[in-house]
Design an enzyme around this catalytic site. Structure first.
Site, PDB file in Angstrom:
ATOM      1  N   GLY A  51     112.973  32.183 -64.324  1.00  0.00           N
ATOM      2  CA  GLY A  51     112.627  32.736 -63.929  1.00  0.00           C
ATOM      3  C   GLY A  51     110.950  32.491 -64.018  1.00  0.00           C
ATOM      4  N   SER A  53     108.847  31.455 -61.702  1.00  0.00           N
ATOM      5  CA  SER A  53     107.706  31.827 -60.826  1.00  0.00           C
ATOM      6  C   SER A  53     106.937  32.857 -60.979  1.00  0.00           C
ATOM      7  CB  SER A  53     108.415  31.971 -59.686  1.00  0.00           C
ATOM      8  OG  SER A  53     109.213  33.208 -59.336  1.00  0.00           O
ATOM      9  N   PHE A  78     113.851  33.030 -57.878  1.00  0.00           N
ATOM     10  CA  PHE A  78     114.552  33.699 -56.480  1.00  0.00           C
ATOM     11  C   PHE A  78     113.510  34.423 -56.060  1.00  0.00           C
ATOM     12  CE2 PHE A  78     118.456  36.774 -55.209  1.00  0.00           C
ATOM     13  CZ  PHE A  78     118.979  35.332 -54.487  1.00  0.00           C
ATOM     14  N   GLU A  79     113.155  33.156 -54.971  1.00  0.00           N
ATOM     15  CA  GLU A  79     111.383  33.907 -53.758  1.00  0.00           C
ATOM     16  C   GLU A  79     112.455  33.937 -52.738  1.00  0.00           C
ATOM     17  OE1 GLU A  79     109.188  35.812 -55.313  1.00  0.00           O
ATOM     18  OE2 GLU A  79     109.869  35.218 -57.597  1.00  0.00           O
ATOM     19  N   ALA A 145     113.818  39.086 -65.356  1.00  0.00           N
ATOM     20  CA  ALA A 145     113.764  40.236 -64.623  1.00  0.00           C
ATOM     21  C   ALA A 145     114.351  40.599 -63.602  1.00  0.00           C
ATOM     22  CB  ALA A 145     112.173  41.123 -64.065  1.00  0.00           C
ATOM     23  N   TYR A 230     110.628  44.050 -75.560  1.00  0.00           N
ATOM     24  CA  TYR A 230     110.188  44.744 -75.802  1.00  0.00           C
ATOM     25  C   TYR A 230     110.268  46.362 -76.627  1.00  0.00           C
ATOM     26  CZ  TYR A 230     105.655  48.422 -74.905  1.00  0.00           C
ATOM     27  OH  TYR A 230     105.014  49.220 -75.121  1.00  0.00           O
ATOM     28  N   TYR A 240     111.981  53.930 -73.021  1.00  0.00           N
ATOM     29  CA  TYR A 240     112.105  52.643 -72.783  1.00  0.00           C
ATOM     30  C   TYR A 240     112.615  51.889 -73.980  1.00  0.00           C
ATOM     31  CZ  TYR A 240     111.309  47.541 -72.071  1.00  0.00           C
ATOM     32  OH  TYR A 240     111.618  46.245 -71.483  1.00  0.00           O
ATOM     33  N   VAL A 279     101.018  44.384 -67.499  1.00  0.00           N
ATOM     34  CA  VAL A 279     100.845  44.141 -65.476  1.00  0.00           C
ATOM     35  C   VAL A 279     101.575  42.943 -65.450  1.00  0.00           C
ATOM     36  CG1 VAL A 279      99.860  44.146 -63.354  1.00  0.00           C
ATOM     37  CG2 VAL A 279      99.216  45.731 -65.718  1.00  0.00           C
TER      38      VAL A 279
HETATM   39  P1  NAI Z   1     108.126  39.460 -63.367  1.00  0.00           P
HETATM   40  O1  NAI Z   1     109.245  39.849 -61.793  1.00  0.00           O
HETATM   41  O2  NAI Z   1     106.900  38.817 -63.038  1.00  0.00           O
HETATM   42  O3  NAI Z   1     109.632  37.521 -63.625  1.00  0.00           O
HETATM   43  C1  NAI Z   1     110.657  37.945 -63.111  1.00  0.00           C
HETATM   44  C2  NAI Z   1     111.409  36.260 -62.991  1.00  0.00           C
HETATM   45  O4  NAI Z   1     112.883  36.057 -62.997  1.00  0.00           O
HETATM   46  C3  NAI Z   1     110.869  35.991 -61.551  1.00  0.00           C
HETATM   47  O5  NAI Z   1     110.229  34.642 -61.207  1.00  0.00           O
HETATM   48  C4  NAI Z   1     111.383  35.437 -60.166  1.00  0.00           C
HETATM   49  O6  NAI Z   1     111.465  34.882 -59.505  1.00  0.00           O
HETATM   50  C5  NAI Z   1     113.108  35.468 -61.163  1.00  0.00           C
HETATM   51  N1  NAI Z   1     114.884  36.362 -61.112  1.00  0.00           N
HETATM   52  C6  NAI Z   1     114.569  37.399 -61.074  1.00  0.00           C
HETATM   53  N2  NAI Z   1     115.926  37.677 -59.900  1.00  0.00           N
HETATM   54  C7  NAI Z   1     116.035  35.784 -60.273  1.00  0.00           C
HETATM   55  C8  NAI Z   1     117.848  35.784 -60.092  1.00  0.00           C
HETATM   56  N3  NAI Z   1     119.078  36.289 -59.319  1.00  0.00           N
HETATM   57  N4  NAI Z   1     117.704  34.069 -60.062  1.00  0.00           N
HETATM   58  C9  NAI Z   1     116.760  33.453 -60.414  1.00  0.00           C
HETATM   59  N5  NAI Z   1     115.286  33.885 -60.842  1.00  0.00           N
HETATM   60  C10 NAI Z   1     115.604  35.511 -60.730  1.00  0.00           C
HETATM   61  O7  NAI Z   1     108.875  39.807 -64.523  1.00  0.00           O
HETATM   62  P2  NAI Z   1     108.252  39.905 -66.241  1.00  0.00           P
HETATM   63  O8  NAI Z   1     107.430  40.734 -66.284  1.00  0.00           O
HETATM   64  O9  NAI Z   1     107.673  38.243 -66.584  1.00  0.00           O
HETATM   65  O10 NAI Z   1     109.940  40.064 -67.470  1.00  0.00           O
HETATM   66  C11 NAI Z   1     110.284  38.181 -67.654  1.00  0.00           C
HETATM   67  C12 NAI Z   1     111.320  39.425 -68.518  1.00  0.00           C
HETATM   68  O11 NAI Z   1     110.202  39.669 -70.109  1.00  0.00           O
HETATM   69  C13 NAI Z   1     111.888  39.942 -69.057  1.00  0.00           C
HETATM   70  O12 NAI Z   1     113.451  40.333 -69.542  1.00  0.00           O
HETATM   71  C14 NAI Z   1     111.017  41.404 -69.234  1.00  0.00           C
HETATM   72  O13 NAI Z   1     112.406  42.616 -69.650  1.00  0.00           O
HETATM   73  C15 NAI Z   1     109.642  41.100 -70.434  1.00  0.00           C
HETATM   74  N6  NAI Z   1     109.144  41.707 -70.660  1.00  0.00           N
HETATM   75  C16 NAI Z   1     108.430  41.929 -70.163  1.00  0.00           C
HETATM   76  C17 NAI Z   1     107.507  42.791 -70.389  1.00  0.00           C
HETATM   77  C18 NAI Z   1     105.744  43.502 -69.426  1.00  0.00           C
HETATM   78  O14 NAI Z   1     105.770  44.456 -69.811  1.00  0.00           O
HETATM   79  N7  NAI Z   1     106.217  42.970 -67.754  1.00  0.00           N
HETATM   80  C19 NAI Z   1     106.961  43.346 -72.072  1.00  0.00           C
HETATM   81  C20 NAI Z   1     108.153  42.488 -73.032  1.00  0.00           C
HETATM   82  C21 NAI Z   1     108.701  42.042 -72.535  1.00  0.00           C
END
Ligand code: NAI
Length: 404
Positions: A51, A53, A78-79, A145, A230, A240, A279
């Site tokens: 994850g 990217s 996954f992009e 995510a 979270y 949540y 965000v």
């Molecule tokens: P994001 O959407 O910005 O990044 C998700 C990443 O996962 C991206 O690089 C995407 O390409 C990759 N991805 C998704 N599906 C995929 C697949 N099938 N194969 C390969 N790569 C894949 O998400 P974010 O917000 O950075 O979330 C990351 C983690 O942090 C999650 O577990 C989320 O629950 C946790 N988190 C997020 C918070 C927030 O406020 N954004 C707060 C606390 C925890």
């Protein structure tokens, strides 16, 4: 071609490749401007990011490649790239620019763009570790995510849902496309939906990945792994922490303990970093969370404690995860790394909740930091960067020739 922002609800349908480069550069600049941390000798040198990217994954990668660790990194994401229908996703370009900047510093930065749940991607990762990273990694960051995960037994998919458990919850969701706050009622999830969300966003896949990498002999002795969670304040628990996502996170926390037992023979250690609400592409999608985020951003900016992903990840790795005091990670009494400490401080919470209780569709722009929220959302998609001249047409052939 001139690219303009197109947003549908809270989903960006376009991104700006040059703006994405600026966004990656800004994160690198933040890291290189910090005073190098005194974190002992155990900083990771070879890091796998699942994850990588966008969001926390990209920022973790940036903090470790450009900060004191100077780590080589392998990123899985996954992009989609440019096609006749679309310019591609922001994460696609983030991968490209990250690699370019890292290579300029002499660091390895490999990108594997594919489904992290597939065996093909797993094999590619092991090949890349063996070929480019000396045969092992010493840190695995799990930052996926997503809403779907294939079920290999049936060939079908588990699909996560973001719903409360038990009782319906009514709240407001933001619609960036229309610039409105809209009332939403979320019905409670069924047992199947709770289980499917656990399958997609819980710890099973994290455990599978670590087991697979260990089996392939590509985890260094003393390796570490971390996943993100979270919790948030009581006012958001119904949607949540006590909802489907909270169930999945509880599963993730349980997985950490299981991993710690299983990985003892490799001196491995698994951790959970409980992060703050901010965000990202994923978080704006959570129905009902926006008013809290708007109020929180307003208060934390006033208090000078506002953080985006890069500030959180830098603080995580250089102040909490790898520390100077005998390299022991700082955790709470439940063994969790609390990066939500500033968010949950009593002063921040009392001010945030006071604002949250007043926010409604008529006043959210004044009561909450809507402008800042939209700006961060646009910037992660490559727009709203003052350094970029958006009137300059982009060369499609050139964009097509870029590969992650
Ligand atoms: P994001 O959407 O910005 O990044 C998700 C990443 O996962 C991206 O690089 C995407 O390409 C990759 N991805 C998704 N599906 C995929 C697949 N099938 N194969 C390969 N790569 C894949 O998400 P974010 O917000 O950075 O979330 C990351 C983690 O942090 C999650 O577990 C989320 O629950 C946790 N988190 C997020 C918070 C927030 O406020 N954004 C707060 C606390 C925890």
């Amino acid at each position: 071609m001139i690219i303009k922002p197109v947003v549908q609800g809270v989903v960006a349908r376009t991104c700006h490749p040059v703006g994405c480069k600026q966004a990656v550069k800004n994160q690198i600049n933040y890291v290189t401007q910090q005073t190098p941390a005194q974190t002992g000798s155990t900083l990771p040198k070879r890091v796998l990011i699942l994850g990588a990217s966008s969001g926390f994954g990209l920022s973790a990668r940036t903090a470790l490649a450009f900060g004191a660790a100077k780590a080589d990194t392998l990123g899985v994401s996954f992009e989609r790239g440019i096609s006749d229908k679309s310019v591609g996703s922001a994460g696609w370009y983030n991968n490209i620019w990250f690699r370019e900047f890292a290579e300029q510093e002499g660091r390895f930065a490999g990108n594997i763009v594919g489904d992290a749940f597939s065996s093909q991607t797993r094999e590619q990762v092991v090949d890349a570790i063996k070929t480019h990273m000396g045969g092992s990694v010493d840190l695995v960051i799990y930052s996926l995510a997503t809403g779907v995960r294939p079920n290999p037994a049936t060939g079908d998919f588990w699909r996560s849902v973001i719903k409360p458990v038990g009782e319906p919850v009514t709240g407001y969701s933001v619609n960036i496309e229309k610039g409105t706050l809209e009332s939403v009622t979320m019905p409670p999830a069924s047992r199947e939906e709770i289980e499917a969300t656990e399958k997609v966003m819980g710890g099973e896949d994290w455990q599978d990945w670590i087991g697979w990498l260990a089996g392939q002999g590509v985890l260094a002795d003393g390796f570490r792994t971390v996943a993100f969670s979270y919790i948030g304040p009581e006012q958001t628990h119904a949607l949540y922490h006590h909802g489907t996502l909270g169930y999945a996170k509880a599963h993730l926390h349980k997985t950490k303990d299981e991993l710690n037992q299983k990985m003892a023979s490799l001196n491995g250690k698994a951790d959970i970093a409980v992060c703050k609400a901010l965000v990202t592409k994923a978080s704006v999608f959570i129905p009902g969370l926006a008013p809290y985020l708007l109020a929180l951003m307003n208060v934390m900016k006033q208090q000078g404690t506002h953080e985006t992903c890069i500030e959180q990840m830098y603080r995580l790795f250089y102040e909490r995860f790898y520390t100077s005091s005998n390299d022991s990670t700082v955790t709470d009494s439940n063994g969790l790394i609390r990066m939500d400490d500033w968010e949950l401080s009593p002063d921040t919470q009392s001010k945030t909740i006071a604002l949250l209780e007043q926010i409604n569709p008529g006043n959210f722009r004044q009561m909450g930091d809507y402008e800042g929220f939209v700006k961060e959302f646009m910037q992660i998609n490559g727009f709203f960067h003052p350094e970029v001249d958006y009137s300059q047409p982009l060369n499609l052939a050139e964009l097509k020739s870029l590969i992650p």
